[in-house]
Design a protein around this motif. Structure first.
Motif, PDB file in Angstrom:
ATOM      1  N   GLN A   1       3.230  15.965 -19.033  1.00  0.00           N
ATOM      2  CA  GLN A   1       4.609  16.437 -18.904  1.00  0.00           C
ATOM      3  C   GLN A   1       5.313  16.462 -20.260  1.00  0.00           C
ATOM      4  N   PRO A   2       6.181  17.452 -20.492  1.00  0.00           N
ATOM      5  CA  PRO A   2       6.936  17.488 -21.768  1.00  0.00           C
ATOM      6  C   PRO A   2       7.919  16.310 -21.824  1.00  0.00           C
ATOM      7  N   ARG A   3       8.018  15.722 -23.016  1.00  0.00           N
ATOM      8  CA  ARG A   3       8.911  14.581 -23.202  1.00  0.00           C
ATOM      9  C   ARG A   3       9.681  14.726 -24.507  1.00  0.00           C
ATOM     10  N   ASP A   4      10.888  14.197 -24.510  1.00  0.00           N
ATOM     11  CA  ASP A   4      11.709  14.193 -25.708  1.00  0.00           C
ATOM     12  C   ASP A   4      11.228  13.067 -26.618  1.00  0.00           C
ATOM     13  N   ALA A   5      10.871  13.403 -27.851  1.00  0.00           N
ATOM     14  CA  ALA A   5      10.271  12.434 -28.760  1.00  0.00           C
ATOM     15  C   ALA A   5      11.201  11.271 -29.056  1.00  0.00           C
TER      16      ALA A   5
ATOM     17  N   VAL B   1       0.861  -1.178   0.000  1.00  0.00           N
ATOM     18  CA  VAL B   1       0.000   0.000   0.000  1.00  0.00           C
ATOM     19  C   VAL B   1       0.897   1.228   0.000  1.00  0.00           C
ATOM     20  N   THR B   2       0.545   2.238  -0.789  1.00  0.00           N
ATOM     21  CA  THR B   2       1.359   3.434  -0.936  1.00  0.00           C
ATOM     22  C   THR B   2       0.545   4.653  -0.520  1.00  0.00           C
ATOM     23  N   SER B   3       1.182   5.544   0.231  1.00  0.00           N
ATOM     24  CA  SER B   3       0.489   6.794   0.544  1.00  0.00           C
ATOM     25  C   SER B   3       0.387   7.620  -0.736  1.00  0.00           C
ATOM     26  N   PHE B   4      -0.626   8.437  -0.810  1.00  0.00           N
ATOM     27  CA  PHE B   4      -0.818   9.199  -2.035  1.00  0.00           C
ATOM     28  C   PHE B   4       0.362  10.127  -2.293  1.00  0.00           C
ATOM     29  N   ASP B   5       0.879  10.767  -1.261  1.00  0.00           N
ATOM     30  CA  ASP B   5       2.002  11.683  -1.463  1.00  0.00           C
ATOM     31  C   ASP B   5       3.217  10.948  -2.002  1.00  0.00           C
ATOM     32  N   ALA B   6       3.507   9.748  -1.475  1.00  0.00           N
ATOM     33  CA  ALA B   6       4.654   8.978  -1.975  1.00  0.00           C
ATOM     34  C   ALA B   6       4.412   8.562  -3.424  1.00  0.00           C
ATOM     35  N   PHE B   7       3.188   8.190  -3.757  1.00  0.00           N
ATOM     36  CA  PHE B   7       2.864   7.818  -5.124  1.00  0.00           C
ATOM     37  C   PHE B   7       3.031   9.007  -6.052  1.00  0.00           C
ATOM     38  N   ARG B   8       2.635  10.197  -5.595  1.00  0.00           N
ATOM     39  CA  ARG B   8       2.763  11.399  -6.414  1.00  0.00           C
ATOM     40  C   ARG B   8       4.219  11.706  -6.694  1.00  0.00           C
ATOM     41  N   ARG B   9       5.046  11.665  -5.672  1.00  0.00           N
ATOM     42  CA  ARG B   9       6.476  11.943  -5.870  1.00  0.00           C
ATOM     43  C   ARG B   9       7.100  10.928  -6.815  1.00  0.00           C
ATOM     44  N   TYR B  10       6.696   9.677  -6.686  1.00  0.00           N
ATOM     45  CA  TYR B  10       7.250   8.619  -7.538  1.00  0.00           C
ATOM     46  C   TYR B  10       6.884   8.872  -9.002  1.00  0.00           C
ATOM     47  N   GLN B  11       5.641   9.201  -9.267  1.00  0.00           N
ATOM     48  CA  GLN B  11       5.202   9.392 -10.643  1.00  0.00           C
ATOM     49  C   GLN B  11       5.772  10.675 -11.257  1.00  0.00           C
ATOM     50  N   LEU B  12       5.938  11.706 -10.441  1.00  0.00           N
ATOM     51  CA  LEU B  12       6.486  12.964 -10.949  1.00  0.00           C
ATOM     52  C   LEU B  12       8.010  12.993 -10.921  1.00  0.00           C
ATOM     53  N   ARG B  13       8.602  11.873 -10.514  1.00  0.00           N
ATOM     54  CA  ARG B  13      10.055  11.710 -10.515  1.00  0.00           C
ATOM     55  C   ARG B  13      10.744  12.738  -9.630  1.00  0.00           C
TER      56      ARG B  13
ATOM     57  N   VAL C   1      -0.093   9.339 -26.737  1.00  0.00           N
ATOM     58  CA  VAL C   1      -0.633  10.004 -25.547  1.00  0.00           C
ATOM     59  C   VAL C   1       0.477  10.656 -24.745  1.00  0.00           C
ATOM     60  N   LEU C   2       1.564   9.931 -24.488  1.00  0.00           N
ATOM     61  CA  LEU C   2       2.655  10.478 -23.679  1.00  0.00           C
ATOM     62  C   LEU C   2       3.342  11.649 -24.376  1.00  0.00           C
ATOM     63  N   LEU C   3       3.445  11.585 -25.703  1.00  0.00           N
ATOM     64  CA  LEU C   3       4.179  12.624 -26.416  1.00  0.00           C
ATOM     65  C   LEU C   3       3.351  13.881 -26.628  1.00  0.00           C
ATOM     66  N   HIS C   4       2.054  13.735 -26.848  1.00  0.00           N
ATOM     67  CA  HIS C   4       1.262  14.877 -27.325  1.00  0.00           C
ATOM     68  C   HIS C   4       0.225  15.391 -26.327  1.00  0.00           C
ATOM     69  N   SER C   5       0.078  14.781 -25.156  1.00  0.00           N
ATOM     70  CA  SER C   5      -0.967  15.236 -24.233  1.00  0.00           C
ATOM     71  C   SER C   5      -0.710  16.635 -23.718  1.00  0.00           C
ATOM     72  N   GLY C   6       0.574  17.049 -23.634  1.00  0.00           N
ATOM     73  CA  GLY C   6       0.872  18.400 -23.174  1.00  0.00           C
ATOM     74  C   GLY C   6       0.219  19.441 -24.057  1.00  0.00           C
ATOM     75  N   ALA C   7       0.239  19.193 -25.369  1.00  0.00           N
ATOM     76  CA  ALA C   7      -0.376  20.130 -26.306  1.00  0.00           C
ATOM     77  C   ALA C   7      -1.842  19.836 -26.544  1.00  0.00           C
ATOM     78  N   HIS C   8      -2.241  18.602 -26.322  1.00  0.00           N
ATOM     79  CA  HIS C   8      -3.625  18.199 -26.607  1.00  0.00           C
ATOM     80  C   HIS C   8      -4.187  17.464 -25.390  1.00  0.00           C
ATOM     81  N   PRO C   9      -4.692  18.175 -24.391  1.00  0.00           N
ATOM     82  CA  PRO C   9      -5.152  17.544 -23.142  1.00  0.00           C
ATOM     83  C   PRO C   9      -6.245  16.497 -23.345  1.00  0.00           C
ATOM     84  N   SER C  10      -6.986  16.582 -24.441  1.00  0.00           N
ATOM     85  CA  SER C  10      -8.065  15.618 -24.645  1.00  0.00           C
ATOM     86  C   SER C  10      -7.539  14.188 -24.763  1.00  0.00           C
ATOM     87  N   LEU C  11      -6.255  14.046 -25.107  1.00  0.00           N
ATOM     88  CA  LEU C  11      -5.675  12.711 -25.240  1.00  0.00           C
ATOM     89  C   LEU C  11      -5.506  12.005 -23.893  1.00  0.00           C
TER      90      LEU C  11
END
Length: 988
Positions: A856-860, A804-816, A905-915
């Protein structure tokens, strides 16, 4: 003297004890309709004139006019008129009876005689008040039966106190040899007393029990507890039933005790348990449905003994499985009852001579048939649904409607007839305080009863009676008709008995025919019936007929099994693949052969057998599922449920209610969850097999079902957790993979993780224990099977991470943030993740975090390389050594499409939130095409390919194939489109 009309001025001066002439809340049915008019006027006109009103100056007591019994009581005790007039103004209560009993009970040296007189006088008062209130339309049926039940309970409890005090001087008190506690006689009320449905002139069915053996202590002499309680029981029966100058209280019937009249008057709980286990008969199960302790429960010992009795009798009455065997048993019992009633009464075709002695309780469409209709639901399903264990008949019908076991219209017909017949029963008994259920024979009595029921004449009453009883009889006969009385025999009916006879010892001689030769008679007949492998089928049937399992069946089960084999052969030969269908059929029948209830269900409901044949024919996976979970046969009986869409809020509420009833019984709760999940899965499967659902709709429903099961399981497990620190857990379940993308299949496991958001110091330990218990509930095998396979490897740090993971720890993990961070593949997985159960506030925070991570912005180039490498690893882990095309894992298949969508989705969601929306691969592909991220035409084509792949995979899984592989040429166009999109996106 002419009876005055109390609603007219001719009635004279106001009576000293005026009674209301209209009911503020009229009971339902004809009586209620009459009360809406001038009820008192009708009654005054209807009742015969008499000079023995005995009601005092100006009083008009209808009880004295309508009832010969009440008239005699009022003449013998003139002072009673005022008591009745006063009491009839309000509903009768137990409190009023206790006060009257105290006023009537005069201390005497002969305590038993004084008690007997007081109880008999109280009974006369209660009867007069009940009659008065009923005839004035003031008392609904429930008040009358409740008052008589209260009187019986009061009489039993008062009598036990008086007798116990009287015997104490001589024998002391009975004492348990082991516990040292004072023992008490446990009086169990059966029948209408137990159901709180006692009629006005009913006898009371009693059983006398006690807990521990021992001896009496504290008296001049000592008796064994058994002998002491026999003395108490005998004197109690005399106290209640002996006819004296004051009448009697209740007739007592003790024939429902173990071994009936041949058994001891009183038995211990241990003896009762042994009797029920060893000798308990089917009809005794019906009797014990309404069994209830009616002696005093105001001592700890009495309360514990009553609870012990409940634990002892409940498994006897309510089987843990769906017990369809009771239908045949009730059919047989009812046939005996109806035959006995027919000896004494004719039909009820009209209002002529044939109805003169008709029995409204035991006759066609009568009270007993309504009670049987209610009891059949209890006996079949009461072991799995405690709500059906209620005792009053009308309450059982209400539960049956709430559980969708009985259409509301049919239940209303039964309830209307029941109320009418019980009201008529009371009026028949009011006349002379006789325990009768026969219609009167004289014209005067017929007219009097008709007028008491609110009808102008006897034919009008009989017409209404016919109109109400006919639907009851039709429903009863439809429910309990013998399904094998149809003269149209199956084509193969004679074949199976022949094989059985051969298996029981008839062998071919050296010069005789070889039964396994295709040219011999049995094989020829199998071949003529449409079976290709007649030799193999004959060998299989012969093996069943000679098996130890078949020979060990009871006579009744073997007869049902024989019928079902005949029916299976007949149904299978109508299918285009008769050989595979009959093979699945025989596997299925072999699996259920030792379960008499399942054999009974299929025997009683031929339509269920037809649907079994359709299911077994349609899908190998469905056949295996039904064979593993034969309790699902019950689902084949409800045609409406098989065609309707699920109501998930109602489903969750129903399952949560059943779990709450079974609180504290973990195994039972786990079985409830499994049965509910299997049943709903099977409904979806049947709709799927009938072509009513698309593959996407099947996946949506299975995913919604998993969400619902997780939600109710969370609540049940938390309630059982001893270490919980709050009423409601701040805990959520996050779905990934197939469940996260709402693409769940019938056999899919659940990819889930657990998050919590709680600052309590014990929260980590509490939620860790909670999660472990939750996984156990989801994955354990019980008698009802398993709920889900669960995969937790997508939690932070995989199998090495915390459960089981606390939400804050999960958030930090996902946001690196920090050293311990999520990998790219974990962000890929996040594209198909969603909150599915638990705390909705945590769910909302997760959805916001998910969108933040995906945007999040990502290098293609770096992202492309990561995903291409991950795709290669997946391919290496799923080699395909066959020349067939693997719809999921081969290049150009479903995994390629899913990885492509995740990359977009990972590459273009920053510019296109609907993805970022979790809308499924097909919708996201088309969205990417509309946004110009990929070729629009290619996006549509690949989306169509994904739908086709899923449909082909789904069909192959239903056919029982673990690997979804097809000839490459059959999907060549689709794989080419997928590969073209892969090259366009990744450059390979």
């Amino acid at each position: 003297m002419t009876v005055p009309d109390p609603t007219s001025s001719a009635a004279g001066a106001a009576p000293a004890h005026p009674l209301p002439t209209e009911a503020p809340d009229a009971p339902p049915g004809p009586i209620g309709n009459m009360v809406e008019g001038a009820y008192a006027t009708v009654m005054a006109r209807a009742l015969p004139a008499t000079d023995s009103n005995a009601a005092g100056e100006g009083d008009v007591l209808y009880s004295g006019q309508a009832s010969h019994y009440a008239r005699r009581v009022l003449q013998a005790r003139p002072e009673l008129a005022a008591v009745v007039a006063d009491a009839a103004r309000a509903p009768l209560t137990r409190t009023w009876m206790e006060a009257r009993l105290q006023a009537l009970h005069a201390p005497s040296a002969d305590a038993e005689a004084a008690a007997a007189q007081a109880l008999r006088r109280l009974r006369a008062e209660v009867m007069c008040v009940v009659i008065e209130r009923d005839l004035r339309g003031l008392a609904p049926l429930g008040e009358i039966t409740g008052a008589m039940t209260d009187l019986a309970e009061l009489g039993i409890q008062f009598g036990l106190r008086v007798l116990g005090d009287d015997l104490a001087a001589t024998y002391g008190r009975p004492t348990g040899a082991q516990s040292g506690e004072v023992q008490e006689l446990v009086v169990v009320g059966m029948g209408k007393l137990g159901g709180r449905e006692l009629n006005v002139s009913s006898d009371i069915d009693l059983i006398f029990l006690y807990d521990e053996d021992g001896d009496t202590q504290g008296g001049a002499r000592s008796l064994s507890n058994h002998e002491y309680f026999i003395r108490v029981g005998r004197r109690l029966i005399t106290l209640l039933s002996e006819v004296t100058a004051d009448g009697y209280v209740f007739r007592v019937d003790m024939r429902l005790r173990p071994n009936g009249d041949a058994g001891p008057l009183v038995c211990s709980l241990g003896m009762l348990e042994e009797y029920l286990v060893v000798q308990g008969r089917e009809w005794e199960r019906y009797a014990w449905i309404k069994g209830r302790v009616v002696s005093a429960l105001d001592t700890p010992h009495a309360t514990r003994t009553a609870a012990l009795l409940g634990r002892l009798t409940t498994p006897f009455v309510f089987r843990r499985y769906l017990d369809y065997g009771v239908i045949a048993a009730i059919r047989a019992l009812h046939a005996q009852i109806r035959a006995e009633a027919a000896k004494r009464s004719g039909g009820l075709a009209g209002h002529g001579v044939n109805q003169r002695s008709f029995n409204i309780k035991l006759g066609r469409g009568g009270i007993r048939e309504i009670e049987f209709m209610a009891q059949v639901f209890q006996l079949i399903r009461g072991g799995q649904d405690a709500a059906l264990r209620v005792r009053p008949t009308l309450e059982v019908l209400d539960v049956a409607v709430a559980r969708n076991l009985l259409p509301a219209g049919q239940a209303e017909q039964l309830a209307d007839a029941y109320r009418f017949l019980r009201q008529l029963e009371h009026r028949l008994q009011y006349r002379d305080d006789a325990q009768t259920h026969h219609l009167p024979t004289s014209e005067d009595e017929q007219l009097a009863v008709a007028r008491m029921m609110g009808y102008e004449d006897w034919p009008a009453l009989v017409a209404q009676m016919n109109a109400l009883m006919a639907p009851v009889a039709q429903q009863f006969e439809a429910t309990f008709a013998d399904p094998f009385s149809d003269p149209d025999a199956p084509q193969c009916e004679a074949l199976w008995p022949e094989i059985v006879r051969e298996g029981q010892g008839s062998r071919p001689t050296q010069d005789g025919p070889d039964e396994t030769d295709p040219e011999s008679s049995p094989c020829q007949r199998l071949q003529a019936a449409g079976f290709s492998d007649c030799t193999g089928l004959y060998d299989r049937l012969r093996a069943i007929a000679t098996s130890v399992r078949y020979r060990a069946l009871s006579e009744s089960s073997r007869a049902r099994f024989d019928q079902l084999v005949n029916r299976a052969l007949d149904l299978a030969n109508k299918q285009d693949d008769a050989d595979s269908t009959i093979a699945r059929f025989l596997d299925f029948l072999d699996a259920i052969s030792r379960r008499a209830s399942y054999l009974s269900l299929l025997s009683e409901y031929p339509q269920a057998m037809d649907r079994v044949a359709q299911t077994l024919h349609a899908s190998r996976w469905a056949a295996a599922y039904l064979t593993r979970h034969p309790q699902l046969l019950d689902e084949l009986l409800d045609s409406e449920a098989l065609a309707s869409a699920p109501d998930w809020p109602a489903f969750r509420a129903r399952v949560a209610e059943r779990l709450q009833v079974a609180h504290g019984q973990v195994e039972m709760q786990m079985d409830i969850l499994r049965r509910e999940h299997h049943a709903e899965t099977f409904r979806i499967l049947l709709q799927d097999l009938h072509g009513l659902l698309t593959v996407e709709q099947v996946a949506d429903r299975l995913s919604d079902l998993a969400d619902a099961m997780l939600e109710v399981t969370l609540g049940a497990v938390w309630a059982q957790l001893a270490t919980r620190h709050a009423e409601t857990p701040r805990f959520a379940v996050i779905a990934y993979g197939r469940l996260g993308g709402k693409e769940l299949g019938y056999a899919s496991d659940l990819d889930i993780i657990f998050l919590y958001d709680d600052d309590h110091e014990r929260a980590p330990d509490v939620y860790a224990a909670y999660a472990r218990r939750l996984i156990t509930w989801l994955t354990s095998h019980t008698a009802a099977g398993m709920l889900f396979d669960v995969d937790m490897r997508l939690r932070p740090n995989g199998a090495a991470g915390l459960l089981v993971t606390s939400f804050d720890a999960f958030r930090r993990y996902q946001l690196r943030e920090g050293d311990n961070t999520a990998w790219v593949w974990e962000h890929q997985a996040l594209t198909r993740a969603r909150w599915c159960a638990g705390d909705s506030a945590i769910g909302a925070r997760f959805e916001a975090l998910r969108e933040e991570v995906l945007r999040q912005p990502r290098d293609a180039a770096a992202l492309r390389d990561e995903i291409v490498q991950m795709r290669a690893k997946v391919a290496e882990g799923h080699p395909n050594p066959t020349p067939l095309f693997d719809l999921k894992h081969d290049r150009g298949g479903m995994v390629d499409i899913e990885f492509t969508v995740q990359y977009l989705v990972l590459l273009h969601s920053g510019a296109h939130p609907s993805l970022t929306g979790n809308k499924g691969n097909i919708a996201l592909l088309r969205m990417a095409g509309e946004l110009g991220l990929i070729d629009k035409t290619l996006a549509v084509a690949v989306g169509d390919a994904y739908r086709l792949f899923r449909a082909r995979q789904h069909k192959l899984r239903l056919d029982g194939q673990d690997q979804a592989r097809v000839p490459p040429a059959s999907v060549a166009d689709q794989t080419a489109q997928v590969q073209a999109l892969w090259r366009a996106v990744f450059g390979e």
